[in-house]
Motif scaffolding. Structure first.
Motif, PDB file in Angstrom:
ATOM      1  N   ALA A  52      46.861  44.622  47.218  1.00  0.00           N
ATOM      2  CA  ALA A  52      47.961  45.492  47.648  1.00  0.00           C
ATOM      3  C   ALA A  52      47.661  46.943  47.271  1.00  0.00           C
ATOM      4  CB  ALA A  52      49.269  45.032  47.024  1.00  0.00           C
ATOM      5  N   ALA A  53      47.149  47.150  46.056  1.00  0.00           N
ATOM      6  CA  ALA A  53      46.819  48.505  45.607  1.00  0.00           C
ATOM      7  C   ALA A  53      45.688  49.084  46.443  1.00  0.00           C
ATOM      8  CB  ALA A  53      46.422  48.480  44.130  1.00  0.00           C
ATOM      9  N   GLY A  54      44.668  48.265  46.722  1.00  0.00           N
ATOM     10  CA  GLY A  54      43.565  48.725  47.557  1.00  0.00           C
ATOM     11  C   GLY A  54      44.035  49.115  48.945  1.00  0.00           C
ATOM     12  N   LYS A  55      44.943  48.334  49.497  1.00  0.00           N
ATOM     13  CA  LYS A  55      45.473  48.637  50.835  1.00  0.00           C
ATOM     14  C   LYS A  55      46.312  49.904  50.821  1.00  0.00           C
ATOM     15  CE  LYS A  55      47.764  46.418  54.772  1.00  0.00           C
ATOM     16  NZ  LYS A  55      48.423  45.177  55.272  1.00  0.00           N
ATOM     17  N   LEU A  56      47.087  50.092  49.746  1.00  0.00           N
ATOM     18  CA  LEU A  56      47.902  51.310  49.640  1.00  0.00           C
ATOM     19  C   LEU A  56      47.015  52.553  49.617  1.00  0.00           C
ATOM     20  CD1 LEU A  56      50.609  50.152  47.074  1.00  0.00           C
ATOM     21  CD2 LEU A  56      51.041  50.898  49.427  1.00  0.00           C
ATOM     22  N   VAL A  67      42.418  54.374  25.686  1.00  0.00           N
ATOM     23  CA  VAL A  67      41.454  53.744  26.578  1.00  0.00           C
ATOM     24  C   VAL A  67      41.703  52.242  26.559  1.00  0.00           C
ATOM     25  CG1 VAL A  67      39.016  53.250  26.994  1.00  0.00           C
ATOM     26  CG2 VAL A  67      39.721  55.549  26.259  1.00  0.00           C
ATOM     27  N   TYR A  68      41.921  51.671  27.733  1.00  0.00           N
ATOM     28  CA  TYR A  68      42.128  50.228  27.837  1.00  0.00           C
ATOM     29  C   TYR A  68      40.900  49.573  28.464  1.00  0.00           C
ATOM     30  CZ  TYR A  68      47.102  51.014  26.920  1.00  0.00           C
ATOM     31  OH  TYR A  68      48.299  51.377  26.346  1.00  0.00           O
ATOM     32  N   CYS A  69      40.613  48.354  28.024  1.00  0.00           N
ATOM     33  CA  CYS A  69      39.480  47.602  28.550  1.00  0.00           C
ATOM     34  C   CYS A  69      39.974  46.334  29.240  1.00  0.00           C
ATOM     35  CB  CYS A  69      38.499  47.231  27.436  1.00  0.00           C
ATOM     36  SG  CYS A  69      37.754  48.683  26.633  1.00  0.00           S
ATOM     37  N   ALA A  70      39.534  46.121  30.459  1.00  0.00           N
ATOM     38  CA  ALA A  70      39.953  44.948  31.228  1.00  0.00           C
ATOM     39  C   ALA A  70      39.031  43.764  30.953  1.00  0.00           C
ATOM     40  CB  ALA A  70      39.928  45.273  32.715  1.00  0.00           C
ATOM     41  N   PRO A  71      39.568  42.541  30.940  1.00  0.00           N
ATOM     42  CA  PRO A  71      38.704  41.357  30.919  1.00  0.00           C
ATOM     43  C   PRO A  71      37.806  41.400  32.155  1.00  0.00           C
ATOM     44  CG  PRO A  71      40.989  40.749  30.507  1.00  0.00           C
ATOM     45  CD  PRO A  71      41.001  42.189  30.953  1.00  0.00           C
ATOM     46  N   TYR A  72      36.623  40.818  32.046  1.00  0.00           N
ATOM     47  CA  TYR A  72      35.669  40.933  33.148  1.00  0.00           C
ATOM     48  C   TYR A  72      36.218  40.358  34.451  1.00  0.00           C
ATOM     49  CZ  TYR A  72      31.217  41.472  35.465  1.00  0.00           C
ATOM     50  OH  TYR A  72      30.237  41.874  36.327  1.00  0.00           O
ATOM     51  N   TRP A  73      36.955  39.246  34.364  1.00  0.00           N
ATOM     52  CA  TRP A  73      37.451  38.630  35.601  1.00  0.00           C
ATOM     53  C   TRP A  73      38.448  39.530  36.316  1.00  0.00           C
ATOM     54  CZ3 TRP A  73      42.483  37.286  36.841  1.00  0.00           C
ATOM     55  CH2 TRP A  73      43.414  37.280  35.810  1.00  0.00           C
ATOM     56  N   ILE A  74      39.204  40.299  35.550  1.00  0.00           N
ATOM     57  CA  ILE A  74      40.135  41.245  36.168  1.00  0.00           C
ATOM     58  C   ILE A  74      39.364  42.389  36.815  1.00  0.00           C
ATOM     59  CG2 ILE A  74      41.841  43.037  35.634  1.00  0.00           C
ATOM     60  CD1 ILE A  74      43.236  41.106  33.802  1.00  0.00           C
ATOM     61  N   ALA A  75      38.357  42.910  36.113  1.00  0.00           N
ATOM     62  CA  ALA A  75      37.540  43.984  36.687  1.00  0.00           C
ATOM     63  C   ALA A  75      36.858  43.514  37.963  1.00  0.00           C
ATOM     64  CB  ALA A  75      36.502  44.444  35.667  1.00  0.00           C
ATOM     65  N   GLU A  76      36.389  42.270  37.974  1.00  0.00           N
ATOM     66  CA  GLU A  76      35.727  41.724  39.152  1.00  0.00           C
ATOM     67  C   GLU A  76      36.690  41.581  40.329  1.00  0.00           C
ATOM     68  OE1 GLU A  76      31.774  38.999  38.491  1.00  0.00           O
ATOM     69  OE2 GLU A  76      33.691  38.260  37.789  1.00  0.00           O
ATOM     70  N   THR A  77      37.904  41.158  40.016  1.00  0.00           N
ATOM     71  CA  THR A  77      38.909  41.025  41.072  1.00  0.00           C
ATOM     72  C   THR A  77      39.245  42.390  41.658  1.00  0.00           C
ATOM     73  OG1 THR A  77      39.847  39.074  39.976  1.00  0.00           O
ATOM     74  CG2 THR A  77      41.223  40.178  41.607  1.00  0.00           C
ATOM     75  N   ILE A  78      39.370  43.396  40.802  1.00  0.00           N
ATOM     76  CA  ILE A  78      39.652  44.756  41.269  1.00  0.00           C
ATOM     77  C   ILE A  78      38.470  45.305  42.064  1.00  0.00           C
ATOM     78  CG2 ILE A  78      40.029  47.137  40.492  1.00  0.00           C
ATOM     79  CD1 ILE A  78      41.734  45.985  38.209  1.00  0.00           C
ATOM     80  N   TYR A  79      37.263  45.022  41.597  1.00  0.00           N
ATOM     81  CA  TYR A  79      36.056  45.462  42.315  1.00  0.00           C
ATOM     82  C   TYR A  79      36.012  44.849  43.715  1.00  0.00           C
ATOM     83  CZ  TYR A  79      31.105  45.868  43.527  1.00  0.00           C
ATOM     84  OH  TYR A  79      29.925  46.137  44.175  1.00  0.00           O
ATOM     85  N   ASN A  80      36.335  43.573  43.773  1.00  0.00           N
ATOM     86  CA  ASN A  80      36.346  42.859  45.043  1.00  0.00           C
ATOM     87  C   ASN A  80      37.351  43.491  46.010  1.00  0.00           C
ATOM     88  OD1 ASN A  80      35.739  40.917  46.927  1.00  0.00           O
ATOM     89  ND2 ASN A  80      36.872  39.280  45.947  1.00  0.00           N
ATOM     90  N   TRP A 128      38.745  46.924  50.790  1.00  0.00           N
ATOM     91  CA  TRP A 128      39.541  47.971  51.430  1.00  0.00           C
ATOM     92  C   TRP A 128      38.823  49.309  51.533  1.00  0.00           C
ATOM     93  CZ3 TRP A 128      43.399  46.205  54.089  1.00  0.00           C
ATOM     94  CH2 TRP A 128      43.990  44.986  53.706  1.00  0.00           C
ATOM     95  N   GLY A 129      37.593  49.371  51.017  1.00  0.00           N
ATOM     96  CA  GLY A 129      36.813  50.595  51.145  1.00  0.00           C
ATOM     97  C   GLY A 129      37.347  51.746  50.323  1.00  0.00           C
ATOM     98  N   VAL A 130      37.843  51.444  49.118  1.00  0.00           N
ATOM     99  CA  VAL A 130      38.376  52.487  48.232  1.00  0.00           C
ATOM    100  C   VAL A 130      37.559  52.498  46.946  1.00  0.00           C
ATOM    101  CG1 VAL A 130      40.676  52.286  49.233  1.00  0.00           C
ATOM    102  CG2 VAL A 130      40.098  50.930  47.212  1.00  0.00           C
ATOM    103  N   PRO A 131      37.614  53.581  46.161  1.00  0.00           N
ATOM    104  CA  PRO A 131      36.796  53.667  44.948  1.00  0.00           C
ATOM    105  C   PRO A 131      37.230  52.662  43.870  1.00  0.00           C
ATOM    106  CG  PRO A 131      37.528  55.844  45.652  1.00  0.00           C
ATOM    107  CD  PRO A 131      38.318  54.850  46.447  1.00  0.00           C
ATOM    108  N   TYR A 132      36.255  51.991  43.310  1.00  0.00           N
ATOM    109  CA  TYR A 132      36.511  51.083  42.191  1.00  0.00           C
ATOM    110  C   TYR A 132      37.115  51.835  41.014  1.00  0.00           C
ATOM    111  CZ  TYR A 132      35.261  48.228  38.082  1.00  0.00           C
ATOM    112  OH  TYR A 132      35.288  47.525  36.902  1.00  0.00           O
TER     113      TYR A 132
END
Length: 215
Positions: free
Chosen positions: A194-198, A116-129, A134-138
């Motif tokens: 890019a991942a969200g768009k893919l 199990v890996y844990c992301a720094p909050y700023w990375i999680a926030e960027t991924i959430y954004n 792109w309308g994909v699941p967080y």
């Protein structure tokens, strides 16, 4: 004459210092809701101030105050602080005077490799954004990133080919990045978008980890 020049300089400096009203009604986190054109972030509270760049629809902003109908805040995906028109902002968790903080995000995800890996909050926030944009699941983006890189933005997988190797937090090939989004594979912001768009364009098969996390 010198005295007049000094007074003029002082007036110019005072005009440049834009006061910020720290009203409780404009704290917490907001989301850009400006449609496909996005929302400009500027150096001051008005359309005459210099535009820094345009924030995409769905961008999360940490509010720090306001002046009139202009919000003063920080773009959580880039760290840039500036002014934006409040009419195109929607309160998220903590907005609208609730006094709360940023959205509560799950930071730790199973990589599907028994770790199990844990992301720094700023990375999680960027991924959430990016997920919102792109309308994909967080959960899908976080799970893929945990599986692909353990949230390490600088991983390069030379086993995937010395030329054009999968790289970055989502292990996207530079050629794929250039094709689908642009930017750098080592930028969390660029890679997340890019991942969200893919995923949004049904290219999830390009991630080895998509099927492993059940997406």
């Amino acid at each position: 004459m010198i005295r007049i020049i000094i007074v003029g300089v002082l007036i110019a400096v005072a005009a440049a210092a834009v006061p910020v009203e720290k009203a409780s009604a404009h704290r917490g986190t907001y989301r850009v809701a400006a449609g496909s054109l996005g929302l400009n972030i500027r150096t001051g509270p008005g359309g005459d101030f210099r535009r820094l760049y345009t924030m995409p629809n769905g961008t999360l902003v940490k509010a720090r105050g306001h002046r009139g109908s202009w919000l003063y805040g920080t773009d959580l995906s880039t760290g840039t602080t500036g002014w934006m028109w409040l009419a195109y902002m929607q309160p998220v968790t903590g907005g609208g005077g609730s006094g709360g903080g940023t959205p509560s995000l799950t930071l730790c995800w199973d990589s599907s490799f028994g770790v199990v890996y844990c992301a720094p909050y700023w990375i999680a926030e960027t991924i959430y954004n990016a997920a919102i944009r792109w309308g994909v699941p967080y959960w899908a983006l976080m799970g893929i990133s945990s599986c692909e890189s353990g949230y390490d933005p600088y991983v390069v997988n030379y086993a995937g080919g010395a030329y054009d190797p999968p790289s970055g937090i989502f292990q996207i090939r530079p050629s794929t990045m250039a094709w689908i989004y642009g930017g750098s594979v080592f930028s969390v912001y660029d890679s997340a978008n890019a991942a969200g768009k893919l995923l949004a364009y049904n290219y999830s098969y390009m991630f080895d980890c998509a099927w492993r996390i059940g997406y």
